[in-house]
Design an enzyme around this catalytic site. Structure first.
Site, PDB file in Angstrom:
ATOM      1  N   ASP A 121      48.161  50.976  53.861  1.00  0.00           N
ATOM      2  CA  ASP A 121      47.038  50.997  54.796  1.00  0.00           C
ATOM      3  C   ASP A 121      47.451  51.727  56.079  1.00  0.00           C
ATOM      4  OD1 ASP A 121      44.619  50.442  55.923  1.00  0.00           O
ATOM      5  OD2 ASP A 121      44.847  48.269  55.991  1.00  0.00           O
TER       6      ASP A 121
ATOM      7  N   ASP B 146      46.823  55.935  57.365  1.00  0.00           N
ATOM      8  CA  ASP B 146      46.128  56.268  58.613  1.00  0.00           C
ATOM      9  C   ASP B 146      46.976  57.203  59.483  1.00  0.00           C
ATOM     10  OD1 ASP B 146      43.904  54.845  57.925  1.00  0.00           O
ATOM     11  OD2 ASP B 146      43.801  53.678  59.771  1.00  0.00           O
TER      12      ASP B 146
ATOM     13  N   TYR C  74      47.220  41.115  51.696  1.00  0.00           N
ATOM     14  CA  TYR C  74      45.776  40.956  51.896  1.00  0.00           C
ATOM     15  C   TYR C  74      45.169  39.937  50.935  1.00  0.00           C
ATOM     16  CZ  TYR C  74      46.041  45.144  54.810  1.00  0.00           C
ATOM     17  OH  TYR C  74      46.367  46.055  55.786  1.00  0.00           O
TER      18      TYR C  74
ATOM     19  N   LYS D  61      60.332  47.634  52.519  1.00  0.00           N
ATOM     20  CA  LYS D  61      61.339  47.178  53.484  1.00  0.00           C
ATOM     21  C   LYS D  61      62.264  46.174  52.799  1.00  0.00           C
ATOM     22  CE  LYS D  61      60.835  46.602  57.902  1.00  0.00           C
ATOM     23  NZ  LYS D  61      61.750  47.585  58.531  1.00  0.00           N
TER      24      LYS D  61
ATOM     25  N   ASP E 272      59.285  51.715  57.794  1.00  0.00           N
ATOM     26  CA  ASP E 272      59.235  52.085  59.217  1.00  0.00           C
ATOM     27  C   ASP E 272      59.790  53.492  59.423  1.00  0.00           C
ATOM     28  OD1 ASP E 272      61.641  50.974  58.403  1.00  0.00           O
ATOM     29  OD2 ASP E 272      62.114  50.065  60.344  1.00  0.00           O
TER      30      ASP E 272
END
Ligand code: NAD
Length: 370
Positions: free
Chosen positions: A250, A254, A142, A193, A226
């Site tokens: 992020d 959620d 970001y 990852k 993942d």
């Protein structure tokens, strides 16, 4: 008793609606003598664009810097959709986080017993769920440069975001996660990852080193981000503290949000480094956004916002007893059947934002024998 300076930034959409309920609780804490606050108000996001022409004025930033803690509602909404990228409402929030050095985002995902049936998963998978997601907040994709869209000779475009992390950024967030784990069940899962990303390789290496050098008493597990998403919906209770980068945090938080029933239930804390006085900059806000679809209708659930105040009492002011009281009042209000629309079962009676705030206040008063 110390008087704490609280800066309230309600923001946009449902932000002011849920902030009004927090102000009731702040007022109650002051009245009962459990805590003493000096509150100020300011603008952030779209409301700041309307008031000052930019999503965070230098004056508001200076007041945020001087406050003992900041409570923020939410920013954004369709009204400001066409605005230049750097001036959009979210830029105000990003600047607050970046300029105050709020690198550690704590997002608890707790499934209240009364709400286990509101989760997207079966009751037995989520009942008693209590995960703390620790998301790195001021680095990663970001903020990394270059971040741009350029025109190509064939008339098409090329967009670039840059995922970048340094050893120091990973070390400090790892310390936050391990320290929290020591106060909880002593387990940390670190998600990245490393199989396809260099930042993942460095993340795993640094977290492993911090663990080996300082936290041998804490259990550490590495998980690919993942797979972590999959495990969160398969068997979420396997996790306790989950530490991860800005982007994965992020998304994963959620996912965890839906396990608890509604975005309207999730508080968060964003913390800076501890200074020489032992204090740290801190901003507390619900995980949800400004919910323009329900703004102004009295449908918003104020629990994430009130829960954010409880985190503020605990993490910024060391007022554990007051935090327990507020969290207990939320649990009891839910157990008594108080439901805003987002957490109601089909056919169940619902109450408004203000009525939920009042239900929580009533439980606070009962708990204090008022
Ligand atoms: P959102 O979180 O605002 O809403 C998602 C869904 O959850 C909506 O259906 C909404 O009605 C519901 N919801 C959210 N909070 C609720 C609450 N307290 N009670 C009941 N229902 C609730 O996300 P979005 O729709 O993707 O974004 C809307 C705006 O908010 C956008 O401008 C976005 O950029 C902004 N946003 C801001 C923040 C923030 O301020 N930290 C975070 C996320 C999104």
């Amino acid at each position: 008793m110390s008087t704490y300076k609280l800066l309230l930034l309600p923001g946009d959409g449902i932000g002011p609606e849920v902030m009004a309920e927090v102000e009731k609780v702040v007022g109650w804490l002051g009245k009962t003598g459990l805590a003493s606050f000096e509150t100020e108000h300011g603008h952030v996001g779209g409301s700041a664009i309307d008031a000052h022409g930019k999503p965070l004025s230098d004056e508001t930033l200076a007041r945020a810097d001087a406050a003992d803690a900041i409570l923020l509602g939410a920013v954004g909404g369709p009204k400001w959709n066409g605005i230049a990228y750097d001036l959009r409402p979210e830029a105000g929030l990003l600047r607050l986080r970046k300029d105050l050095g709020l690198f550690a985002n704590l997002r608890p995902a707790i499934c209240y017993p009364a709400l286990a049936d509101a989760s997207a998963l079966k009751r037995e998978l989520v009942e008693g769920l209590d995960i703390m997601i620790v998301r790195e907040l001021t680095g990663g994709v970001y903020f990394g440069e270059p971040k741009e869209i350029t025109a190509l000779p064939d008339g098409s475009k090329r967009a670039v975001d840059t995922q970048v992390y340094t050893t120091g950024e990973i070390e400090r967030i790892a310390h936050v996660a391990f320290d929290l784990a020591r106060k909880r069940s002593g387990r940390v899962a670190s998600a990245e990852k490393n199989n396809v990303m260099k930042t993942g390789v460095l993340w795993k290496e640094v977290v492993t080193k911090v663990h080996a050098e300082h936290y041998a008493d804490v259990e550490l597990e590495h998980v690919l981000a993942d797979n972590c998403a999959m495990q969160l919906v398969r068997r979420p209770k396997q996790f306790d503290v989950l530490v991860t980068d800005n982007l994965f945090g992020d998304v994963l938080s959620d996912v965890a949000a839906m396990l608890t029933g509604s975005l309207g239930m999730l508080p968060s804390a964003s913390l800076g480094a501890v200074d020489a006085r032992g204090t740290r900059k801190a901003l507390y806000e619900p995980v949800h956004g400004s919910a323009p679809d329900i703004a102004g209708k009295g449908f918003a659930n104020p629990i994430a916002m009130i829960g954010s105040l409880a985190m503020c009492l605990r993490y910024s002011f060391g007022l554990g007893e007051a935090a327990d009281l507020v969290e207990g009042a939320i649990t009891k209000a839910l157990a008594s059947g108080a439901r805003t629309r987002d957490i109601a079962a089909e056919g169940q009676e619902t109450i408004s934002t203000a009525q939920m705030g009042d239900a929580i206040l009533r439980e606070l008063e009962t708990a204090r024998g008022v």
